[in-house]
Write a protein that holds these residues in place. Structure first.
Motif, PDB file in Angstrom:
ATOM      1  N   GLU A  86      12.953   2.753   1.091  1.00  0.00           N
ATOM      2  CA  GLU A  86      12.151   1.766   0.546  1.00  0.00           C
ATOM      3  C   GLU A  86      11.943   2.047  -1.002  1.00  0.00           C
ATOM      4  OE1 GLU A  86      12.125  -0.727   2.003  1.00  0.00           O
ATOM      5  OE2 GLU A  86      12.357  -0.030   4.147  1.00  0.00           O
ATOM      6  N   VAL A  87      11.749   3.129  -1.619  1.00  0.00           N
ATOM      7  CA  VAL A  87      11.467   3.219  -2.808  1.00  0.00           C
ATOM      8  C   VAL A  87      12.897   3.765  -3.745  1.00  0.00           C
ATOM      9  CG1 VAL A  87      10.177   4.971  -4.302  1.00  0.00           C
ATOM     10  CG2 VAL A  87       9.174   4.050  -2.406  1.00  0.00           C
ATOM     11  N   CYS A  88      12.839   2.979  -4.860  1.00  0.00           N
ATOM     12  CA  CYS A  88      13.961   3.144  -5.701  1.00  0.00           C
ATOM     13  C   CYS A  88      13.522   4.226  -6.778  1.00  0.00           C
ATOM     14  CB  CYS A  88      14.870   2.009  -6.273  1.00  0.00           C
ATOM     15  SG  CYS A  88      13.747   1.098  -7.394  1.00  0.00           S
ATOM     16  N   ALA A  89      12.364   4.453  -7.060  1.00  0.00           N
ATOM     17  CA  ALA A  89      12.186   5.472  -8.300  1.00  0.00           C
ATOM     18  C   ALA A  89      10.714   5.794  -8.190  1.00  0.00           C
ATOM     19  CB  ALA A  89      12.605   4.427  -9.574  1.00  0.00           C
ATOM     20  N   VAL A  90      10.754   7.021  -8.789  1.00  0.00           N
ATOM     21  CA  VAL A  90       9.180   7.380  -8.835  1.00  0.00           C
ATOM     22  C   VAL A  90       8.725   7.958 -10.357  1.00  0.00           C
ATOM     23  CG1 VAL A  90       7.772   9.352  -7.786  1.00  0.00           C
ATOM     24  CG2 VAL A  90       9.391   8.114  -6.042  1.00  0.00           C
ATOM     25  N   GLU A  94       4.219  15.145 -12.441  1.00  0.00           N
ATOM     26  CA  GLU A  94       5.153  16.613 -12.591  1.00  0.00           C
ATOM     27  C   GLU A  94       6.318  16.389 -13.340  1.00  0.00           C
ATOM     28  OE1 GLU A  94       3.448  19.267 -12.428  1.00  0.00           O
ATOM     29  OE2 GLU A  94       1.672  18.351 -11.400  1.00  0.00           O
ATOM     30  N   ASN A  95       6.727  15.204 -13.432  1.00  0.00           N
ATOM     31  CA  ASN A  95       8.116  14.753 -14.168  1.00  0.00           C
ATOM     32  C   ASN A  95       8.216  13.889 -15.637  1.00  0.00           C
ATOM     33  OD1 ASN A  95       8.615  14.647 -10.741  1.00  0.00           O
ATOM     34  ND2 ASN A  95      10.083  15.526 -12.018  1.00  0.00           N
ATOM     35  N   ASP A  96       8.564  14.409 -16.296  1.00  0.00           N
ATOM     36  CA  ASP A  96       8.562  13.927 -17.775  1.00  0.00           C
ATOM     37  C   ASP A  96       9.070  12.413 -17.515  1.00  0.00           C
ATOM     38  OD1 ASP A  96       8.465  16.415 -18.297  1.00  0.00           O
ATOM     39  OD2 ASP A  96       9.818  16.211 -20.000  1.00  0.00           O
ATOM     40  N   ASP A  97      10.195  12.212 -16.844  1.00  0.00           N
ATOM     41  CA  ASP A  97      10.866  10.895 -16.781  1.00  0.00           C
ATOM     42  C   ASP A  97      10.674  10.350 -15.474  1.00  0.00           C
ATOM     43  OD1 ASP A  97      11.262  10.928 -19.441  1.00  0.00           O
ATOM     44  OD2 ASP A  97      12.952  12.248 -19.173  1.00  0.00           O
ATOM     45  N   ILE A  98      10.994   8.948 -15.438  1.00  0.00           N
ATOM     46  CA  ILE A  98      11.237   8.362 -13.963  1.00  0.00           C
ATOM     47  C   ILE A  98      12.404   9.267 -13.076  1.00  0.00           C
ATOM     48  CG2 ILE A  98      11.826   6.071 -12.683  1.00  0.00           C
ATOM     49  CD1 ILE A  98      11.297   4.550 -15.287  1.00  0.00           C
ATOM     50  N   VAL A  99      12.049   9.396 -11.856  1.00  0.00           N
ATOM     51  CA  VAL A  99      13.112   9.800 -10.823  1.00  0.00           C
ATOM     52  C   VAL A  99      13.510   8.723 -10.393  1.00  0.00           C
ATOM     53  CG1 VAL A  99      13.520  11.606  -9.075  1.00  0.00           C
ATOM     54  CG2 VAL A  99      11.652  11.974 -10.745  1.00  0.00           C
ATOM     55  N   HIS A 100      15.166   8.590 -10.311  1.00  0.00           N
ATOM     56  CA  HIS A 100      15.676   7.472  -9.502  1.00  0.00           C
ATOM     57  C   HIS A 100      16.391   8.055  -8.393  1.00  0.00           C
ATOM     58  CE1 HIS A 100      15.559   4.587 -12.920  1.00  0.00           C
ATOM     59  NE2 HIS A 100      15.357   5.741 -13.832  1.00  0.00           N
ATOM     60  N   PHE A 101      16.339   7.103  -7.373  1.00  0.00           N
ATOM     61  CA  PHE A 101      17.091   7.603  -6.033  1.00  0.00           C
ATOM     62  C   PHE A 101      18.222   6.614  -6.036  1.00  0.00           C
ATOM     63  CE2 PHE A 101      12.526   8.035  -4.088  1.00  0.00           C
ATOM     64  CZ  PHE A 101      12.448   9.290  -4.975  1.00  0.00           C
ATOM     65  N   ASP A 102      18.648   5.773  -6.789  1.00  0.00           N
ATOM     66  CA  ASP A 102      19.950   4.984  -6.644  1.00  0.00           C
ATOM     67  C   ASP A 102      20.250   4.548  -5.298  1.00  0.00           C
ATOM     68  OD1 ASP A 102      20.463   5.392  -9.533  1.00  0.00           O
ATOM     69  OD2 ASP A 102      21.268   7.294  -8.950  1.00  0.00           O
ATOM     70  N   ASN A 103      19.235   4.103  -4.465  1.00  0.00           N
ATOM     71  CA  ASN A 103      19.461   3.454  -3.430  1.00  0.00           C
ATOM     72  C   ASN A 103      19.126   1.898  -3.137  1.00  0.00           C
ATOM     73  OD1 ASN A 103      16.799   3.260  -3.681  1.00  0.00           O
ATOM     74  ND2 ASN A 103      16.074   4.832  -1.945  1.00  0.00           N
ATOM     75  N   GLY A 105      16.454   0.252  -3.337  1.00  0.00           N
ATOM     76  CA  GLY A 105      14.972   0.182  -2.585  1.00  0.00           C
ATOM     77  C   GLY A 105      14.229  -1.004  -3.492  1.00  0.00           C
ATOM     78  N   ARG A 106      13.239  -1.446  -2.912  1.00  0.00           N
ATOM     79  CA  ARG A 106      12.629  -2.494  -3.529  1.00  0.00           C
ATOM     80  C   ARG A 106      11.357  -2.302  -4.049  1.00  0.00           C
ATOM     81  NH1 ARG A 106      14.827  -7.105   0.392  1.00  0.00           N
ATOM     82  NH2 ARG A 106      14.157  -5.678   1.772  1.00  0.00           N
ATOM     83  N   TYR A 107      11.044  -0.975  -4.056  1.00  0.00           N
ATOM     84  CA  TYR A 107       9.676  -0.449  -4.678  1.00  0.00           C
ATOM     85  C   TYR A 107       9.613   0.662  -5.434  1.00  0.00           C
ATOM     86  CZ  TYR A 107       7.893  -3.359  -0.799  1.00  0.00           C
ATOM     87  OH  TYR A 107       7.703  -4.639   0.234  1.00  0.00           O
ATOM     88  N   VAL A 108       8.748   0.922  -6.353  1.00  0.00           N
ATOM     89  CA  VAL A 108       8.481   1.990  -7.201  1.00  0.00           C
ATOM     90  C   VAL A 108       7.061   2.717  -6.848  1.00  0.00           C
ATOM     91  CG1 VAL A 108      10.115   1.050  -8.869  1.00  0.00           C
ATOM     92  CG2 VAL A 108       7.810   0.828  -9.180  1.00  0.00           C
ATOM     93  N   VAL A 109       6.937   3.956  -7.039  1.00  0.00           N
ATOM     94  CA  VAL A 109       5.719   4.724  -6.740  1.00  0.00           C
ATOM     95  C   VAL A 109       5.427   5.521  -8.001  1.00  0.00           C
ATOM     96  CG1 VAL A 109       5.025   6.656  -5.679  1.00  0.00           C
ATOM     97  CG2 VAL A 109       6.179   4.915  -4.151  1.00  0.00           C
TER      98      VAL A 109
END
Ligand code: FDP
Length: 323
Positions: A86-90, A94-103, A105-109
């Motif tokens: 459901e989540v496409c990016a976080v 602990e991470n400098d940049d956005i972590v993308h899932f390329d899926n 998903g309609r939500y970001v966390v």
């Protein structure tokens, strides 16, 4: 015997309150529910396991030494969020940049996977904080725009406190509910239904070691707390201090200091989710001038001063700062 309600049952029962597709919320919260149990297991054995305890040897984006459990918790939450779809990016502390899932998903966390990490190796409560937004960009990947939404746009927020017991507390904008992990069955059970925070608190929580840096208004407020014999409690883990004040009534203050002129805490994954929860429980949160949930973020790891807790105490600090 009293009837037990598990977190999974509760989410299913209440999912009609969620504005978007009902199954989506279950999937979203399932990621946190499952990852929390696994992180809890590791946190509990941190005192024994030498390979988990101690510094990882790298710094995170804030320049703070990463503890091994920070990295472990980050990987675990990201893995669970990725697997639920459901989540496409976080955005994580602990991470400098956005972590993308390329899926698609309609939500970001936005999340702080292990907050209060300086307390890990001394057996003091630590936590996880999360904030969920509906994605607003339309391209193939989530963008900064998705994370620069004000806190009022959160669709859900929550935290997990790994303490003398482990609790998950969350809101979707329809009140706040708390679930305690029963280790004998490995299940979060409803223990704190419909949490409301007292309007007048009994405690103030602040790192008074920084007090020479505080503005005159903050100093005066703290002096007033002492004059009125308000109790002082400071654990040094935001989640634990916040949780304590939420249940007992109190205020947590992290004002600007010389070292952190914009405040120390992060807007996206510390202030905003806790502000949504506290407001849902009847309390307030401000940066000293503006309601936290109305702040418009401009950076992923943006910091802000934070005054959060019982309504009358937050109003009191606002009055003192304005005078
Ligand atoms: P930590 O640096 O240990 O990760 O989020 C940062 C945080 O902890 C909060 O959890 C905590 O309330 C605060 O910083 C403690 O800061 P001080 O040590 O400056 O009081």
């Amino acid at each position: 015997m009293a009837q037990i309600k598990t977190l999974a049952e509760f989410i299913t029962e209440r999912q009609h309150e969620f504005t978007y597709a009902t199954g989506e919320l279950s999937q979203l919260l399932t990621s946190f529910r499952l990852a929390a149990k696994i992180v809890n297991r590791e946190v509990n054995k941190a005192g024994l396991a030498e390979d988990i305890l101690g510094a990882q040897g790298t710094d995170n984006v804030q320049g703070e030494a990463q503890q091994k459990l920070d990295v472990y918790a980050n990987d675990m939450f990201i893995r669970m969020l990725r697997s639920q779809g459901e989540v496409c990016a976080v955005a994580s502390e602990e991470n400098d940049d956005i972590v993308h899932f390329d899926n698609g998903g309609r939500y970001v966390v936005a999340m702080d996977p292990l907050d209060g990490s300086s307390n890990i190796d001394v057996n003091v409560s630590i936590g996880t904080i999360f904030s969920i937004y509906r994605r607003i960009s339309t391209g193939p990947k989530a963008t900064m725009e998705d994370f620069m939404q004000p806190g009022t746009a959160q669709v859900a927020a929550g935290y997990i406190v790994y303490g003398s017991s482990t609790m998950l507390v969350y809101t979707t904008g329809h009140g706040v509910n708390g679930f305690t992990l029963d280790p004998s069955i490995g299940t979060f059970c409803l223990s704190h239904p419909n949490i409301t925070t007292p309007a007048d608190g009994l405690y103030y929580s602040v790192n008074e070691g920084n007090s020479t840096d505080f503005s005159q208004g903050v100093k005066t407020y703290i002096e007033n707390c002492k004059k009125s014999k308000t109790g002082a409690r400071y654990i040094g883990s935001l989640v634990a201090d916040f949780h304590r004040n939420l249940l007992k009534g109190g205020i947590y203050l992290y004002p600007a200091t010389a070292k952190s002129p914009k405040g120390k805490l992060r807007l996206l994954y510390e202030a905003n989710p806790l502000a949504m929860i506290v407001e849902q429980a009847g309390g307030s949160a401000t940066d000293g001038g503006t309601r936290i949930l109305d702040l418009k973020p401009s950076e992923l790891h943006q910091r802000c001063p934070l005054f959060i807790g019982s309504k009358n105490m937050v109003e009191g600090v606002m009055r003192t700062l304005a005078s």
